[in-house]
Design an enzyme around this catalytic site. Structure first.
Site, PDB file in Angstrom:
ATOM      1  N   ARG A  56       0.812  -1.217   0.000  1.00  0.00           N
ATOM      2  CA  ARG A  56       0.000   0.000   0.000  1.00  0.00           C
ATOM      3  C   ARG A  56       0.849   1.273   0.000  1.00  0.00           C
ATOM      4  O   ARG A  56       0.483   2.265   0.628  1.00  0.00           O
ATOM      5  CB  ARG A  56      -0.944   0.038   1.216  1.00  0.00           C
ATOM      6  CG  ARG A  56      -2.055  -0.982   1.176  1.00  0.00           C
ATOM      7  CD  ARG A  56      -3.246  -0.434   0.384  1.00  0.00           C
ATOM      8  NE  ARG A  56      -4.254  -1.475   0.254  1.00  0.00           N
ATOM      9  CZ  ARG A  56      -5.281  -1.618   1.089  1.00  0.00           C
ATOM     10  NH1 ARG A  56      -5.456  -0.772   2.058  1.00  0.00           N
ATOM     11  NH2 ARG A  56      -6.132  -2.585   0.905  1.00  0.00           N
ATOM     12  N   ARG A  60      -3.655   6.678   0.253  1.00  0.00           N
ATOM     13  CA  ARG A  60      -4.078   7.916   0.910  1.00  0.00           C
ATOM     14  C   ARG A  60      -3.019   8.605   1.748  1.00  0.00           C
ATOM     15  O   ARG A  60      -3.181   9.759   2.109  1.00  0.00           O
ATOM     16  CB  ARG A  60      -5.317   7.642   1.766  1.00  0.00           C
ATOM     17  CG  ARG A  60      -6.579   7.573   0.930  1.00  0.00           C
ATOM     18  CD  ARG A  60      -7.730   7.052   1.743  1.00  0.00           C
ATOM     19  NE  ARG A  60      -7.493   5.657   2.105  1.00  0.00           N
ATOM     20  CZ  ARG A  60      -8.315   4.928   2.839  1.00  0.00           C
ATOM     21  NH1 ARG A  60      -9.418   5.454   3.307  1.00  0.00           N
ATOM     22  NH2 ARG A  60      -8.039   3.675   3.097  1.00  0.00           N
ATOM     23  N   ARG A  69      -6.814  11.479  -7.134  1.00  0.00           N
ATOM     24  CA  ARG A  69      -8.025  10.671  -6.932  1.00  0.00           C
ATOM     25  C   ARG A  69      -9.266  11.520  -6.688  1.00  0.00           C
ATOM     26  O   ARG A  69     -10.375  10.977  -6.631  1.00  0.00           O
ATOM     27  CB  ARG A  69      -7.817   9.715  -5.753  1.00  0.00           C
ATOM     28  CG  ARG A  69      -7.102   8.415  -6.079  1.00  0.00           C
ATOM     29  CD  ARG A  69      -7.973   7.454  -6.881  1.00  0.00           C
ATOM     30  NE  ARG A  69      -9.339   7.404  -6.384  1.00  0.00           N
ATOM     31  CZ  ARG A  69      -9.730   6.745  -5.300  1.00  0.00           C
ATOM     32  NH1 ARG A  69      -8.877   6.035  -4.625  1.00  0.00           N
ATOM     33  NH2 ARG A  69     -10.983   6.780  -4.907  1.00  0.00           N
ATOM     34  N   ASP A 105      -6.793  -3.315  -7.304  1.00  0.00           N
ATOM     35  CA  ASP A 105      -7.366  -3.894  -6.084  1.00  0.00           C
ATOM     36  C   ASP A 105      -7.662  -5.362  -6.328  1.00  0.00           C
ATOM     37  O   ASP A 105      -7.874  -5.775  -7.478  1.00  0.00           O
ATOM     38  CB  ASP A 105      -8.638  -3.150  -5.669  1.00  0.00           C
ATOM     39  CG  ASP A 105      -8.991  -3.472  -4.218  1.00  0.00           C
ATOM     40  OD1 ASP A 105      -8.472  -2.800  -3.321  1.00  0.00           O
ATOM     41  OD2 ASP A 105      -9.762  -4.424  -3.998  1.00  0.00           O
ATOM     42  N   TYR A 180     -14.795 -11.888   1.053  1.00  0.00           N
ATOM     43  CA  TYR A 180     -15.572 -10.725   0.613  1.00  0.00           C
ATOM     44  C   TYR A 180     -16.861 -11.145  -0.088  1.00  0.00           C
ATOM     45  O   TYR A 180     -17.921 -10.552   0.116  1.00  0.00           O
ATOM     46  CB  TYR A 180     -14.744  -9.822  -0.309  1.00  0.00           C
ATOM     47  CG  TYR A 180     -13.721  -9.004   0.464  1.00  0.00           C
ATOM     48  CD1 TYR A 180     -14.126  -7.969   1.294  1.00  0.00           C
ATOM     49  CD2 TYR A 180     -12.372  -9.289   0.379  1.00  0.00           C
ATOM     50  CE1 TYR A 180     -13.204  -7.236   2.025  1.00  0.00           C
ATOM     51  CE2 TYR A 180     -11.437  -8.560   1.099  1.00  0.00           C
ATOM     52  CZ  TYR A 180     -11.864  -7.533   1.926  1.00  0.00           C
ATOM     53  OH  TYR A 180     -10.951  -6.818   2.648  1.00  0.00           O
TER      54      TYR A 180
END
Ligand code: CP3
Length: 378
Positions: A56, A60, A69, A105, A180
């Site tokens: 990662r 962010r 973004r 992702d 998920y």
């Protein structure tokens, strides 16, 4: 890395001496990749310094990421090759890390075959119709190259822009994807997933087989497009005992990793990294599933992990991502402790024990890269 891989299409103008119209020709990998410290460490060969990258690393924590973004949804950004290339390169420019990881992702190939899902900011993947019965499996058809043409185009342009820095492609492992899909979103206890796994093993194995086919195809497509290594993320496998991991999960992750090894494009061969969180008890099995490099979370010292993984595999890890919030002297001490634990390993790639947290100060990560490079120079 693999010279003369078949089936790679260079982006326009990136083919060197090759004519621009001949877009089906093999584009040779950048010759500097042969001496990439990251790729050498994956192969347990001598390195000029310990290579470092961060899970990662794009995201962010970077103001330049938040800027590009702005107003673009997560899944939409994964389908825009210009954005993918820009975001993938951001941490490479800023930190001088030894590898880039494709900005994408784990749910991208699921969306691509037709699963109705979205990634909600601050939440994660959310699935509209969770899979809980046999009819639900039908949507999980095999992945075709056209389904992810935007991703492979992004890989090609990113590889061209990266030059000497290798690109890591990735996929979610069958168990983590299944969690998920069955839960319908992020889950702490994986209750419904386990209910299905124990309650209907045949359906479970059919579900994971389909996910293995999708994940394997997704990795090979990224390799064909120029990725130098791949990482299979089984982020939530640590929720299982070793016995259950071996019985219900490992055969399917092994199928993904074997598919990568068998692909003609990976004749190089392409290093395969296998990682999960809280997998201290699973490290032996995760290595045996077919990894060249085993990713270790921060809960197990690398020296201990090496004993569990055994010879013939490199290790990746494992600074606690939360350590970066401490004052620098503590960060330095903990970084040096990880490096000391890695002394004598056959191959070590420095990384965090899980992904960069969104509030992380990028300057601290830059200092860690510098410290790892300087203190391991040989
Ligand atoms: O820099 C990199 O590591 C590459 C990019 C990357 C992302 N997701 C981008 C992303 C990678 C390798 C992943 C894999 C991924 N996605 C995993 C496996 C790795 C891990 O962390 O264990 C998992 C479990 C997911 C599922 C997922 N997607 C989660 C849990 C989240 C976070 C939700 C949130 O907002 O906190 C996402 C969204 C996501 N994927 C973001 C990024 C940068 C944040 C979305 C945003 O910026 O709006």
């Amino acid at each position: 890395m693999a010279g003369g891989r078949p089936g790679r299409c260079p982006p326009a103008g990136a083919g060197g001496s090759k004519p621009a119209w001949d877009d089906q020709r093999v584009s040779d990998p950048d010759p500097r990749l042969a001496t990439s410290p990251f790729l050498l460490a994956c192969q347990r060969k001598p390195v000029p310094h310990t290579p470092v990258w961060f899970m990662r690393q794009a995201g962010r924590s970077l103001p330049e990421y938040r800027a590009v973004r702005e107003g673009v949804g997560m899944l939409e950004s994964c389908m825009r090759p210009d954005l993918v290339t820009e975001i993938t390169l951001q941490p490479v420019r800023r930190y001088g890390v030894d590898a880039a990881i494709l900005f994408s992702d784990i749910v991208v190939p699921l969306k691509a075959v037709g699963v109705d899902l979205d990634i909600k900011a601050g939440v994660g993947p959310v699935v509209a119709q969770p899979i809980r019965d046999r009819a639900g499996l039908e949507v999980l058809r095999p992945l075709e190259p056209d389904d992810v043409a935007a991703v492979t185009e992004a890989v090609r342009s990113t590889v061209a822009a990266l030059g000497a820095t290798p690109l890591i492609g990735f996929a979610g492992a069958p168990f983590t994807l299944a969690s998920y899909l069955v839960e319908g979103g992020p889950s702490r206890g994986h209750e419904r997933t386990k209910a299905l796994m124990y309650g209907d093993p045949q359906l479970w194995h059919d579900l994971l087989s389909r996910l293995a086919v999708i994940a394997g195809a997704f990795l090979v497509l990224q390799i064909e497009a120029g990725a130098s290594a791949v990482q299979l993320f089984d982020s939530w496998a640590g929720a299982l005992s070793e016995a259950d991991y071996r019985r219900y999960v490992m055969p399917h992750s092994a199928a993904v990793l074997a598919h990568v090894a068998a692909a003609p494009e990976s004749a190089g061969p392409t290093p395969r990294i296998h990682f999960g969180v809280g997998t201290g008890e699973l490290l032996t099995a995760m290595g045996q599933a077919g990894a060249d490099v085993v990713g270790v979370d921060f809960r197990v010292p690398l020296r201990t992990a090496a004993g569990r993984v055994g010879p013939g595999r490199a290790l990746q890890g494992n600074l606690d991502p939360a350590v970066t919030f401490a004052p620098w002297p503590a960060v330095e001490e903990q970084t040096r402790r990880v490096l000391a634990d890695a002394q004598g390993l056959e191959g070590h790639i420095f990384n965090l024990g899980h992904g960069v947290l969104p509030q992380t100060d990028p300057d601290v990560l830059a200092r860690i890269v510098e410290l790892v490079h300087e203190s391991t120079a040989r």
